[in-house]
Write an enzyme that holds these catalytic residues in place. Structure first.
Site, PDB file in Angstrom:
ATOM      1  N   ASN A  25      -2.736   6.572  -1.617  1.00  0.00           N
ATOM      2  CA  ASN A  25      -2.461   6.645  -0.175  1.00  0.00           C
ATOM      3  C   ASN A  25      -1.635   7.873   0.180  1.00  0.00           C
ATOM      4  O   ASN A  25      -1.760   8.413   1.273  1.00  0.00           O
ATOM      5  CB  ASN A  25      -1.789   5.370   0.314  1.00  0.00           C
ATOM      6  CG  ASN A  25      -2.807   4.249   0.468  1.00  0.00           C
ATOM      7  OD1 ASN A  25      -3.997   4.521   0.646  1.00  0.00           O
ATOM      8  ND2 ASN A  25      -2.371   3.013   0.354  1.00  0.00           N
ATOM      9  N   SER A  73       0.826  -1.211   0.000  1.00  0.00           N
ATOM     10  CA  SER A  73       0.000   0.000   0.000  1.00  0.00           C
ATOM     11  C   SER A  73       0.857   1.257   0.000  1.00  0.00           C
ATOM     12  O   SER A  73       0.389   2.320  -0.394  1.00  0.00           O
ATOM     13  CB  SER A  73      -0.861   0.088   1.246  1.00  0.00           C
ATOM     14  OG  SER A  73      -1.409  -1.137   1.575  1.00  0.00           O
ATOM     15  N   HIS A 119      -1.218  -2.282  -7.014  1.00  0.00           N
ATOM     16  CA  HIS A 119      -1.926  -1.945  -5.779  1.00  0.00           C
ATOM     17  C   HIS A 119      -3.435  -2.046  -5.966  1.00  0.00           C
ATOM     18  O   HIS A 119      -4.055  -1.187  -6.586  1.00  0.00           O
ATOM     19  CB  HIS A 119      -1.512  -0.522  -5.347  1.00  0.00           C
ATOM     20  CG  HIS A 119      -2.129  -0.084  -4.065  1.00  0.00           C
ATOM     21  ND1 HIS A 119      -2.355   1.238  -3.765  1.00  0.00           N
ATOM     22  CD2 HIS A 119      -2.579  -0.786  -2.991  1.00  0.00           C
ATOM     23  CE1 HIS A 119      -2.916   1.321  -2.565  1.00  0.00           C
ATOM     24  NE2 HIS A 119      -3.062   0.107  -2.086  1.00  0.00           N
ATOM     25  N   GLU A 175      -3.734   0.559  -8.961  1.00  0.00           N
ATOM     26  CA  GLU A 175      -2.612   1.450  -9.260  1.00  0.00           C
ATOM     27  C   GLU A 175      -1.452   0.571  -9.715  1.00  0.00           C
ATOM     28  O   GLU A 175      -1.080  -0.371  -8.997  1.00  0.00           O
ATOM     29  CB  GLU A 175      -2.168   2.160  -7.971  1.00  0.00           C
ATOM     30  CG  GLU A 175      -2.741   3.523  -7.749  1.00  0.00           C
ATOM     31  CD  GLU A 175      -2.195   4.155  -6.466  1.00  0.00           C
ATOM     32  OE1 GLU A 175      -1.561   5.191  -6.564  1.00  0.00           O
ATOM     33  OE2 GLU A 175      -2.406   3.597  -5.374  1.00  0.00           O
TER      34      GLU A 175
HETATM   35  N1  LIG Z   1      -6.174  -4.594   3.722  1.00  0.00           N
HETATM   36  C1  LIG Z   1      -6.257  -3.589   2.888  1.00  0.00           C
HETATM   37  O1  LIG Z   1      -7.207  -2.806   2.893  1.00  0.00           O
HETATM   38  C2  LIG Z   1      -5.178  -3.413   1.851  1.00  0.00           C
HETATM   39  C3  LIG Z   1      -5.442  -2.665   0.704  1.00  0.00           C
HETATM   40  C4  LIG Z   1      -4.465  -2.560  -0.285  1.00  0.00           C
HETATM   41  C5  LIG Z   1      -3.239  -3.159  -0.089  1.00  0.00           C
HETATM   42  N2  LIG Z   1      -3.000  -3.850   1.043  1.00  0.00           N
HETATM   43  C6  LIG Z   1      -1.685  -4.480   1.190  1.00  0.00           C
HETATM   44  O2  LIG Z   1      -1.803  -5.856   0.886  1.00  0.00           O
HETATM   45  C7  LIG Z   1      -0.862  -6.593   1.652  1.00  0.00           C
HETATM   46  C8  LIG Z   1      -1.601  -7.668   2.429  1.00  0.00           C
HETATM   47  O3  LIG Z   1      -2.540  -7.059   3.265  1.00  0.00           O
HETATM   48  P1  LIG Z   1      -3.743  -7.862   3.928  1.00  0.00           P
HETATM   49  O4  LIG Z   1      -4.639  -6.847   4.510  1.00  0.00           O
HETATM   50  O5  LIG Z   1      -4.255  -8.860   2.966  1.00  0.00           O
HETATM   51  O6  LIG Z   1      -2.980  -8.594   5.101  1.00  0.00           O
HETATM   52  P2  LIG Z   1      -3.403  -9.897   5.900  1.00  0.00           P
HETATM   53  O7  LIG Z   1      -2.737  -9.796   7.195  1.00  0.00           O
HETATM   54  O8  LIG Z   1      -4.863 -10.110   5.850  1.00  0.00           O
HETATM   55  O9  LIG Z   1      -2.755 -11.072   5.051  1.00  0.00           O
HETATM   56  C9  LIG Z   1      -1.385 -11.287   4.917  1.00  0.00           C
HETATM   57  C10 LIG Z   1      -1.195 -12.773   4.683  1.00  0.00           C
HETATM   58  O10 LIG Z   1       0.148 -12.991   4.302  1.00  0.00           O
HETATM   59  C11 LIG Z   1       0.540 -14.228   4.884  1.00  0.00           C
HETATM   60  N3  LIG Z   1       1.993 -14.298   4.879  1.00  0.00           N
HETATM   61  C12 LIG Z   1       2.862 -13.734   5.732  1.00  0.00           C
HETATM   62  N4  LIG Z   1       4.133 -14.063   5.369  1.00  0.00           N
HETATM   63  C13 LIG Z   1       4.031 -14.817   4.247  1.00  0.00           C
HETATM   64  C14 LIG Z   1       4.966 -15.466   3.390  1.00  0.00           C
HETATM   65  N5  LIG Z   1       6.264 -15.415   3.636  1.00  0.00           N
HETATM   66  N6  LIG Z   1       4.492 -16.147   2.312  1.00  0.00           N
HETATM   67  C15 LIG Z   1       3.183 -16.245   2.086  1.00  0.00           C
HETATM   68  N7  LIG Z   1       2.251 -15.657   2.878  1.00  0.00           N
HETATM   69  C16 LIG Z   1       2.664 -14.964   3.938  1.00  0.00           C
HETATM   70  C17 LIG Z   1      -0.101 -14.232   6.228  1.00  0.00           C
HETATM   71  O11 LIG Z   1      -0.190 -15.542   6.759  1.00  0.00           O
HETATM   72  C18 LIG Z   1      -1.463 -13.639   5.911  1.00  0.00           C
HETATM   73  O12 LIG Z   1      -2.379 -14.660   5.578  1.00  0.00           O
HETATM   74  C19 LIG Z   1      -0.120  -5.585   2.500  1.00  0.00           C
HETATM   75  O13 LIG Z   1       1.038  -5.213   1.843  1.00  0.00           O
HETATM   76  C20 LIG Z   1      -1.100  -4.424   2.578  1.00  0.00           C
HETATM   77  O14 LIG Z   1      -0.471  -3.193   2.824  1.00  0.00           O
HETATM   78  C21 LIG Z   1      -3.945  -4.006   2.008  1.00  0.00           C
END
Ligand SMILES: NC(=O)c1ccc[n+]([C@@H]2O[C@H](COP(=O)([O-])OP(=O)(O)OC[C@H]3O[C@@H](n4cnc5c(N)ncnc54)[C@H](O)[C@@H]3O)[C@@H](O)[C@H]2O)c1
Length: 718
Positions: free
Chosen positions: A500, A429, A450, A462
């Site tokens: 963001n 993000s 993104h 994005e």
């Molecule tokens: N949640 C949002 O609104 C949002 C929006 C846009 C972008 N993002 C970005 O997306 C990414 C994920 O966010 P999220 O909200 O899905 O997080 P989340 O915590 O729901 O999920 C992350 C997942 O990654 C897994 N994980 C951790 N280490 C790992 C590895 N080495 N290999 C494989 N899997 C692994 C975890 O077990 C978990 O299931 C982040 O970079 C976040 O900034 C989030």
């Protein structure tokens, strides 16, 4: 030949029967100002043609007429006098068609929208082929039909149906149009011209009373007072509930129909002309027309990228099966690109698959997907705990936790597993793509991708070009995003990228007021009800996750140390420290629960007031609340344009509209700035400049304002 213009020609198709054919040079027929002139000339010729017995109106293309030329609108509407005379004159051209001394039949194939639909309505009869789609979508541009649509449609299909068509702007398939009487017959495409001609002949031969068919359109609406009142009252209620106060067009459509109901054609047209003119001068119309133009520009640009792509993405790998990874894998599978979904925890994989199943089940319930398709989609997501399972994919989307170290090592590890030709992307993000690329051996094959939450609903992706990302990579990733049904917008790299990066100064503006003791509930109310955001800043922070938002402030501070300096005593940091993470753990600014019926609830929590030291009920003037939230956002988006993070004002507007839900009736941050007037904005920002750097406008904006320039003149999407 009776008439030959650039876009219209008229000739006898059989003795006594003429065909007026729309045949523009471009891919579609539209009513630009030149075509309207020609239409009038062609009709004048027909009026003066001897031995004429009937006229059919057709198109040489696969589509009838798509409507007016929207690219002309903003310039036209900026000149009030010209607008008034244009709409009065243009609507009378359609009277010329209606007044021809012979029966007229419109033959519609493909789209007949806006002016196209209005041309049909001016004919005595309408024949559609099975491909036809008819409608008056003007409200979607903050307008109403301006070529007689509000006058003729109620007289053709009745005021109830007409109000529904006009105030919702919905498209109607041929058979639905037939049901309400908007068309008189539906035929197979190959029979269209013949059917229209036969109808004209039958009318000319007296087998159809075409004069009786025409007459109601020249007279007051045939509905008694009680019926009409009931219809209008019901419609008013529906419009108030659905469109609300920010969208004046549906209200004006009803007003035009009401004012014209007891009038003959001329009086009803005048009512329409007046309402149309009023709308052309509204901010909502300018914003909605602006969105249409920006959307076209963005679509055109992404098509160009995709066309240049040399690599087709047929299979994908997704790292992380969390909120985002699960959503991305689902979307990919849904759109026909099988996805391998890798996580380090079996629980996460199970949850990811369960979520995908839930979304699909809803689709099945709504009749959008059948069981067979649901099974096919689910079986094209392969959950796995092994890196090796992604070795053959064309693209990897990394969506693990938002931590530069974790992401760096996960990306480096997976780069060693996938093929040399495969593309690697990150759904980070905020973290700089150029920085993440430093962990990689093939940085040219890496970029940001993104997505927004929830992935299956949010249209924006994005695409972030790092310093070393190659054009080939960007092209292929844009093509993949399009395949997923998303709107990709390519931006250059910086912390937070575009969306963001501009969100955080906005949240900082909000936090500043809370720090002064202002009630966050009141701020949310103003930003939702008055400004029009889907969620106010406090609620949005809870939905994004207070911990996530707090963590992001660290990344943003690293990128913009003075302007976005992290403040440990700000509301977000305090809530994060108190483990009030927002919706995810049931408490943030608000507390979340369920009521007796199991419906989700959201309530202000006394504990939050205590923690933040703000006062329940303490308010600021609404204008001040809006200014203090919005000035930092607009300033930052201007910086992004000046620094070439985003390519144009149009793209920035669409990104915020699609990524954050910027209120459509305001058109996006640049349209908002344009509407406020740059001088006014600068004056307002200067009033708050003492609050910090986020309120200080750039020198570039001051120069633009001095020179009387617009961001849309200089930076329209290339
Ligand atoms: N949640 C949002 O609104 C949002 C929006 C846009 C972008 N993002 C970005 O997306 C990414 C994920 O966010 P999220 O909200 O899905 O997080 P989340 O915590 O729901 O999920 C992350 C997942 O990654 C897994 N994980 C951790 N280490 C790992 C590895 N080495 N290999 C494989 N899997 C692994 C975890 O077990 C978990 O299931 C982040 O970079 C976040 O900034 C989030």
């Amino acid at each position: 030949m009776i008439y030959q213009g650039e876009s219209i020609r008229v000739d006898f198709i059989e003795p006594g029967f003429a065909e007026l054919q729309f045949d523009a040079k471009g891919s579609v027929n539209k009513f630009d100002q030149a075509t309207l002139e020609e239409f009038s000339e062609a009709l004048t010729k027909l009026q003066n043609t001897d031995d004429l017995r009937g006229v059919i109106v057709t198109s040489s293309k696969s589509t009838f007429i798509v409507g007016a030329d929207i690219t002309e609108f903003l310039t036209l509407f900026s000149d009030q006098e010209k607008t008034r005379s244009w709409v009065a004159k243009a609507s009378r051209v359609f009277d010329q068609l209606e007044d021809l001394p012979v029966p007229t039949v419109g033959a519609v194939t493909g789209f007949a929208l806006g002016g196209g639909c209005e041309a049909l309505l001016a004919c005595d009869y309408r024949v559609a082929d099975t491909t036809a789609t008819i409608g008056l979508p003007e409200v979607k541009l903050g307008l109403i039909p301006g070529f007689g649509g509000t006058m003729r449609l109620p007289r053709v299909i009745g005021p109830d149906n007409a109000l529904e068509w006009i105030t919702t702007g919905k498209n109607n398939k041929a058979l639905d149009a037939l049901k309400v009487g908007a068309v008189d017959a539906v035929v197979e495409p190959e029979n269209l011209t013949k059917a229209a001609l036969n109808l004209a002949k039958a009318a000319a031969a007296g087998q159809q009373d075409w004069k009786a068919k025409r007459q109601p359109k020249l007279e007051p609406l045939k509905a008694n007072d009680t019926e009409l009142m009931m219809t209008l009252v019901t419609a008013k209620g529906m419009i108030a509930a659905k469109a609300g106060k920010h969208y004046p067009a549906p209200h004006k459509a009803l007003e035009a129909i009401e004012n014209g109901a007891r009038e003959h054609r001329e009086g009803a047209l005048t009512a329409e002309n007046n309402a149309f003119f009023d709308l052309t001068q509204t901010e909502a119309c300018q914003a909605q027309v602006g969105i249409f133009l920006a959307d076209q520009a963005v679509k055109g640009k992404s098509k160009k990228y995709a066309k240049a792509a040399t690599k087709e993405i047929k299979t994908a790998g997704v790292l992380g099966a969390g909120i985002m990874g699960g959503g991305i894998a689902y979307q990919s599978a849904l759109k026909g690109v099988p996805a391998v979904m890798k996580d380090i925890k079996q629980d996460a994989l199970d949850l990811g698959m369960k979520e995908a199943g839930k979304i699909l089940k809803k689709g099945v319930e709504r009749g959008k997907v059948n069981n067979e398709k649901m099974i096919k989609i689910l079986s094209s997501i392969t959950p796995t705990l092994l890196n090796d399972a992604v070795k053959d994919v064309d693209i990897v989307v990394e969506a693990v936790v938002e931590n530069p170290k974790v992401k760096g090592s996960v990306l480096a590890e997976i780069e060693g597993v996938i093929g040399d030709d495969a593309i690697l992307t990150s759904n980070t993000s905020t973290i700089s793509i150029t920085e993440l690329a430093k962990n990689l051996k093939r940085p040219e094959k890496f970029c940001g991708m993104h997505f927004f939450n929830p992935v299956h609903k949010m249209p924006l992706v994005e695409i972030i070009r790092g310093e070393k990302t190659s054009d080939d990579t960007v092209n292929a990733v844009v093509a993949y995003a399009l395949k997923l049904g998303k709107t990709p917008i390519v931006v250059n790299d910086c912390p937070g990228f575009l969306v963001n990066r501009v969100l955080f100064p906005y949240l900082a503006g909000f936090a500043g007021m809370v720090d002064e003791g202002v009630d966050f509930v009141g701020i949310d109310k103003v930003m939702e009800k008055q400004f029009g955001w889907p969620m106010g800043p406090a609620y949005l922070s809870d939905v994004v996750g207070i911990d996530t938002a707090d963590h992001c402030t660290v990344v943003m501070e690293a990128g913009f140390p003075t302007r976005m300096k992290r403040d440990e005593s700000s509301a977000i940091a305090k809530l994060a420290a108190a483990e009030r993470y927002g919706q995810k753990n049931g408490k943030g600014f608000y507390v979340y629960g369920t009521d007796k019926k199991g419906k989700p609830t959201k309530e202000a929590d006394p504990a939050t007031y205590e923690l933040l030291g703000c006062e329940q009920g303490k308010k600021l003037d609404a204008d001040e609340v809006i200014a203090r939230c919005m000035i930092p956002m607009v300033n930052e988006v201007v910086r992004c344009l000046e620094e070439d993070i985003v390519g144009s004002a149009a793209e920035a507007d669409m990104a915020l509209l699609y990524g954050l839900g910027f209120p459509p009736f305001r058109g996006g941050p640049f349209r908002y700035l344009e509407t406020l007037g740059m001088d006014n904005f600068i004056q307002l920002a200067d009033k708050y400049a003492h609050l910090g750097e986020i309120y200080q406008v750039t020198d570039g904006m001051r120069e633009m304002a001095k020179a009387g320039k617009s961001y849309f003149d200089t930076t329209s999407a290339k």
